[in-house]
Design a protein around this motif. Structure first.
Motif, PDB file in Angstrom:
ATOM      1  N   ILE A 115       0.837  -1.207   0.000  1.00 56.39           N
ATOM      2  CA  ILE A 115       0.000   0.000   0.000  1.00 56.39           C
ATOM      3  C   ILE A 115       0.872   1.256   0.000  1.00 56.39           C
ATOM      4  O   ILE A 115       0.537   2.253  -0.647  1.00 56.39           O
ATOM      5  N   ALA A 116       2.014   1.219   0.685  1.00 54.58           N
ATOM      6  CA  ALA A 116       2.933   2.368   0.649  1.00 54.58           C
ATOM      7  C   ALA A 116       3.406   2.622  -0.782  1.00 54.58           C
ATOM      8  O   ALA A 116       3.528   3.783  -1.207  1.00 54.58           O
ATOM      9  N   GLU A 117       3.647   1.527  -1.538  1.00 51.87           N
ATOM     10  CA  GLU A 117       4.042   1.685  -2.943  1.00 51.87           C
ATOM     11  C   GLU A 117       2.914   2.337  -3.754  1.00 51.87           C
ATOM     12  O   GLU A 117       3.173   3.182  -4.608  1.00 51.87           O
ATOM     13  N   VAL A 118       1.684   1.943  -3.484  1.00 49.44           N
ATOM     14  CA  VAL A 118       0.540   2.541  -4.186  1.00 49.44           C
ATOM     15  C   VAL A 118       0.422   4.016  -3.811  1.00 49.44           C
ATOM     16  O   VAL A 118       0.269   4.879  -4.684  1.00 49.44           O
ATOM     17  N   LEU A 119       0.491   4.317  -2.526  1.00 51.01           N
ATOM     18  CA  LEU A 119       0.349   5.703  -2.069  1.00 51.01           C
ATOM     19  C   LEU A 119       1.463   6.603  -2.599  1.00 51.01           C
ATOM     20  O   LEU A 119       1.245   7.804  -2.809  1.00 51.01           O
ATOM     21  N   ALA A 120       2.636   6.029  -2.827  1.00 53.44           N
ATOM     22  CA  ALA A 120       3.762   6.819  -3.331  1.00 53.44           C
ATOM     23  C   ALA A 120       3.482   7.364  -4.735  1.00 53.44           C
ATOM     24  O   ALA A 120       4.137   8.322  -5.166  1.00 53.44           O
ATOM     25  N   ARG A 121       2.513   6.799  -5.435  1.00 51.34           N
ATOM     26  CA  ARG A 121       2.144   7.266  -6.778  1.00 51.34           C
ATOM     27  C   ARG A 121       1.409   8.604  -6.726  1.00 51.34           C
ATOM     28  O   ARG A 121       1.276   9.271  -7.751  1.00 51.34           O
ATOM     29  N   TYR A 122       0.906   8.975  -5.574  1.00 51.21           N
ATOM     30  CA  TYR A 122       0.041  10.143  -5.451  1.00 51.21           C
ATOM     31  C   TYR A 122       0.785  11.333  -4.868  1.00 51.21           C
ATOM     32  O   TYR A 122       1.709  11.181  -4.071  1.00 51.21           O
ATOM     33  N   PRO A 124       1.077  14.730  -2.468  1.00 54.05           N
ATOM     34  CA  PRO A 124       0.597  14.957  -1.100  1.00 54.05           C
ATOM     35  C   PRO A 124      -0.868  15.407  -1.062  1.00 54.05           C
ATOM     36  O   PRO A 124      -1.635  14.970  -0.199  1.00 54.05           O
ATOM     37  N   GLU A 125      -1.275  16.249  -2.000  1.00 50.53           N
ATOM     38  CA  GLU A 125      -2.668  16.700  -2.040  1.00 50.53           C
ATOM     39  C   GLU A 125      -3.616  15.534  -2.331  1.00 50.53           C
ATOM     40  O   GLU A 125      -4.679  15.418  -1.715  1.00 50.53           O
ATOM     41  N   GLN A 126      -3.239  14.667  -3.242  1.00 53.89           N
ATOM     42  CA  GLN A 126      -4.066  13.498  -3.553  1.00 53.89           C
ATOM     43  C   GLN A 126      -4.145  12.541  -2.353  1.00 53.89           C
ATOM     44  O   GLN A 126      -5.204  11.973  -2.082  1.00 53.89           O
ATOM     45  N   ARG A 127      -3.021  12.378  -1.651  1.00 54.30           N
ATOM     46  CA  ARG A 127      -3.025  11.512  -0.453  1.00 54.30           C
ATOM     47  C   ARG A 127      -3.940  12.097   0.618  1.00 54.30           C
ATOM     48  O   ARG A 127      -4.659  11.353   1.284  1.00 54.30           O
ATOM     49  N   ARG A 128      -3.944  13.418   0.772  1.00 58.34           N
ATOM     50  CA  ARG A 128      -4.863  14.038   1.733  1.00 58.34           C
ATOM     51  C   ARG A 128      -6.302  13.707   1.367  1.00 58.34           C
ATOM     52  O   ARG A 128      -7.122  13.400   2.234  1.00 58.34           O
ATOM     53  N   LEU A 129      -6.620  13.754   0.077  1.00 59.24           N
ATOM     54  CA  LEU A 129      -7.962  13.402  -0.383  1.00 59.24           C
ATOM     55  C   LEU A 129      -8.269  11.928  -0.090  1.00 59.24           C
ATOM     56  O   LEU A 129      -9.358  11.601   0.399  1.00 59.24           O
ATOM     57  N   LEU A 130      -7.315  11.054  -0.369  1.00 60.72           N
ATOM     58  CA  LEU A 130      -7.516   9.626  -0.071  1.00 60.72           C
ATOM     59  C   LEU A 130      -7.764   9.410   1.420  1.00 60.72           C
ATOM     60  O   LEU A 130      -8.673   8.668   1.815  1.00 60.72           O
ATOM     61  N   PHE A 131      -6.967  10.049   2.255  1.00 58.23           N
ATOM     62  CA  PHE A 131      -7.127   9.848   3.697  1.00 58.23           C
ATOM     63  C   PHE A 131      -8.377  10.541   4.226  1.00 58.23           C
ATOM     64  O   PHE A 131      -8.957  10.093   5.210  1.00 58.23           O
TER      65      PHE A 131
END
Length: 166
Positions: A115-122, A124-131
């Protein structure tokens, strides 16, 4: 042919995601030597730090008897322990065994890594949206779980009542 596997239909993609998450949880539980209900209960206990057996029963949806057996199994496996509530010696508190939680961390490491590998594709703004989604989706899933349990309980109660009326 409606919603063929591999289509971009959002419903299919979401179902595949949920199935993958469920399978990963089942595999993790099995690797830890636990049933899925025990895995979930241990997760609750480790997040909360400690729960009464009644709280654990309510949160898992298990009967008090089933919860007692679940706690017995978690104790035998070395993941949790019972303690008396200092304020009310009649109440049982269930807490995680800290040293055993390291074994759980080892078990979930592959999922975290992938999952860290998947999240690394995004970004920081996209990760905030995911979280933000995860933050709001978790309570929505818990609410859906309660609705499903209530509906299932009502369905189970209907045949019992019908059988008594005849």
């Amino acid at each position: 042919m409606a919603n063929p596997a591999g289509s971009d239909d959002e419903h299919v993609v979401f179902r595949q995601y949920l199935d993958a998450v469920g399978l990963q949880g089942m595999a993790s539980a099995e690797a830890a030597g636990l049933h899925t209900s025990e895995w979930y209960a241990l997760s609750l206990i480790s997040f909360e730090g400690r729960l009464t057996s009644g709280e654990l029963s309510a949160r898992t949806g298990l009967t008090t008897g089933a919860t007692t057996r679940l706690i017995d199994r978690l104790e035998r496996a070395g993941y949790a322990r019972r303690t008396a509530d200092p304020a009310d010696r009649r109440r049982v508190i269930v807490e995680p065994v800290p040293d055993a939680l390291g074994r759980i961390e080892e078990t979930v490491e592959p999922a975290r890594r992938h999952i860290a590998e998947v999240l690394a594709r995004y970004t920081p703004e996209q990760r905030r949206l995911l979280f933000d989604y995860f933050t709001h989706a978790a309570p929505a899933f818990r609410a859906a779980t309660e609705e499903i349990r209530k509906a299932a309980s009502a369905r189970r109660a209907k045949p019992a009542k019908a059988g008594r009326e005849s």
